[in-house]
Design an enzyme around this catalytic site. Sequence first.
Site, PDB file in Angstrom:
ATOM      1  N   HIS A 103       0.990  -1.311   0.327  1.00 47.47           N
ATOM      2  CA  HIS A 103       0.416  -0.035   0.313  1.00 47.47           C
ATOM      3  C   HIS A 103       0.851   1.397   0.187  1.00 47.47           C
ATOM      4  CE1 HIS A 103       0.100   1.122   4.096  1.00 47.47           C
ATOM      5  NE2 HIS A 103       0.574  -0.426   4.573  1.00 47.47           N
ATOM      6  N   ASP A 105      -0.602   4.686   1.104  1.00 42.23           N
ATOM      7  CA  ASP A 105      -0.455   5.881   2.072  1.00 42.23           C
ATOM      8  C   ASP A 105       0.375   5.858   3.173  1.00 42.23           C
ATOM      9  OD1 ASP A 105      -2.417   3.506   2.505  1.00 42.23           O
ATOM     10  OD2 ASP A 105      -3.569   4.150   4.144  1.00 42.23           O
ATOM     11  N   ASP A 166       5.946   2.306   6.254  1.00 41.83           N
ATOM     12  CA  ASP A 166       4.627   1.333   6.247  1.00 41.83           C
ATOM     13  C   ASP A 166       4.133   1.934   4.981  1.00 41.83           C
ATOM     14  OD1 ASP A 166       2.594   0.446   6.609  1.00 41.83           O
ATOM     15  OD2 ASP A 166       2.038   0.613   8.400  1.00 41.83           O
ATOM     16  N   GLU A 200      -4.938   2.133   3.232  1.00 37.24           N
ATOM     17  CA  GLU A 200      -4.913   0.826   3.440  1.00 37.24           C
ATOM     18  C   GLU A 200      -4.988   0.864   5.235  1.00 37.24           C
ATOM     19  OE1 GLU A 200      -3.283  -2.443   6.269  1.00 37.24           O
ATOM     20  OE2 GLU A 200      -2.540  -0.666   6.240  1.00 37.24           O
ATOM     21  N   GLU A 201      -4.755   2.048   5.114  1.00 36.56           N
ATOM     22  CA  GLU A 201      -4.665   2.951   6.588  1.00 36.56           C
ATOM     23  C   GLU A 201      -5.932   3.271   7.490  1.00 36.56           C
ATOM     24  OE1 GLU A 201      -2.196   1.892   8.841  1.00 36.56           O
ATOM     25  OE2 GLU A 201      -0.720   1.861   7.486  1.00 36.56           O
TER      26      GLU A 201
HETATM   27 ZN   LIG Z   1       1.194  -0.980   6.749  1.00 37.72          ZN
END
Ligand SMILES: [Zn+2]
Length: 437
Positions: A103, A105, A166, A200-201
């Site tokens: 992902h 974002d 992340d 995703e977050e």
């Molecule tokens: Zn993640």
Amino acid sequence: MKLFYVLLVLCLFVPVYSQTKPPTESAVDRFLRYVKIDTQSAEDQNTVPSTKKQFDLARMLGKELNALGVQNVRVSEFGIVYGMVPGNLPNNSQAPTIGFIAHMDTSPAVSGANVNAIIHKNYPGGDIVLPNDKAQIIADDKNPDLNNLKGDDIITADGTTLLGSDDKSGCAELMTMIDILKQNPQIKHGNIAIAFTPDEEVGGGIDKFEIEKWGAKFAYTVDGEQLGDISDETWSARTATVTFHGKNTHPGTAKGIMINSLYAAGDFLSNFPDNAPNRPETTEGRVGFVHPYSSAMTEETSTIKILIRDFDLSGVAAKEELLKSIVAKTQAKYPNVKIDYESKLGYLNMKEVLKNFPQLTEYAIEATRRAGITPEIRLIRGGTDGSNLTARGLPTPNLFTGGHNFHGKLEFNSRRGLEKTTETLVNLVQIWAEKSK
Ligand SMILES: [Zn+2]
């Protein structure tokens, strides 16, 4: 002498990763480029992606996929980047199309604008103090994995933002895998579907994912943490809403009329068991919980929202029974307040599906071992985009990225983290090809 033959046989049959041609750009350089682009997502938006700036990275990744010869590259109206790396097996149809997802974002919790990534070369051990906010310290006693990273180049932010490991680590690792496969046609693999996703977050982005059109039969999200961590289990999740219906009127003339729903709501909360194993703050490992996390209260109507989490569906059902028994107790005490209970499914433990496809995890374990990393199966006390996809028919466990301390200013990854994850991905597509012969 015996050892010599063992080694010789190993060299003949196991492709040696160190003999592959290097990528045109390293995973580290890609990563440093991606983290400069602010892709922070936002809660409670009605659009996907939740922030327009996520398109900046989506378009860049789309261009890079095209430059690497990836086919069918497109950026959808929802900011999802899709592409297909064609297989090079003599009979491609034998191997299933394997998908990989990272992902784009970053978490709404901490700013991801103007990320100033710092490389701490040849890490000697000890605490890492982030230079632009000396209160931000990656302490070695709180980060036991740091012990394994001595001599590595550790990558952090400067203390004022998150790093964006992340999941820009996953983006960089996937892109570098594609690059390595392009430079090394001797590495045999089936079709590989690639996707980079927004939001995703904050949830929601994955709902727009076009599974059928993408074409993967199985997939992996590359969004985990420490090297070696592989996850094929997440919570089964439901969210309960309890609504207390009272009756409001002007408080000056309320005698005999007003029914204040707040008292019933308060009573309901006070009846929650106050010890383990029911709360997030008292549980870990495989133990689930019920967790009131949000409320809105007026005399007329009060609502309380409650997370229900367990790895087993029977555990989820037992927790629902617990909540209903608390509702009944409050209802008996406040007969004039009408109390409604409802709950809805959030996502399912992916293991409910993945237990039927054990090879996904087995091949990931083998790929990790071939990279010289010790694999570890780790439960996720949460959900992933893979939980959503698995529930929709695309079995999707989660692989490590080498990253640590997600969603905060102490986030970090390392050169070895990025490179060994990339190596594992290259191994993994080869293993799928080997096993499909
Ligand atoms: Zn993640």
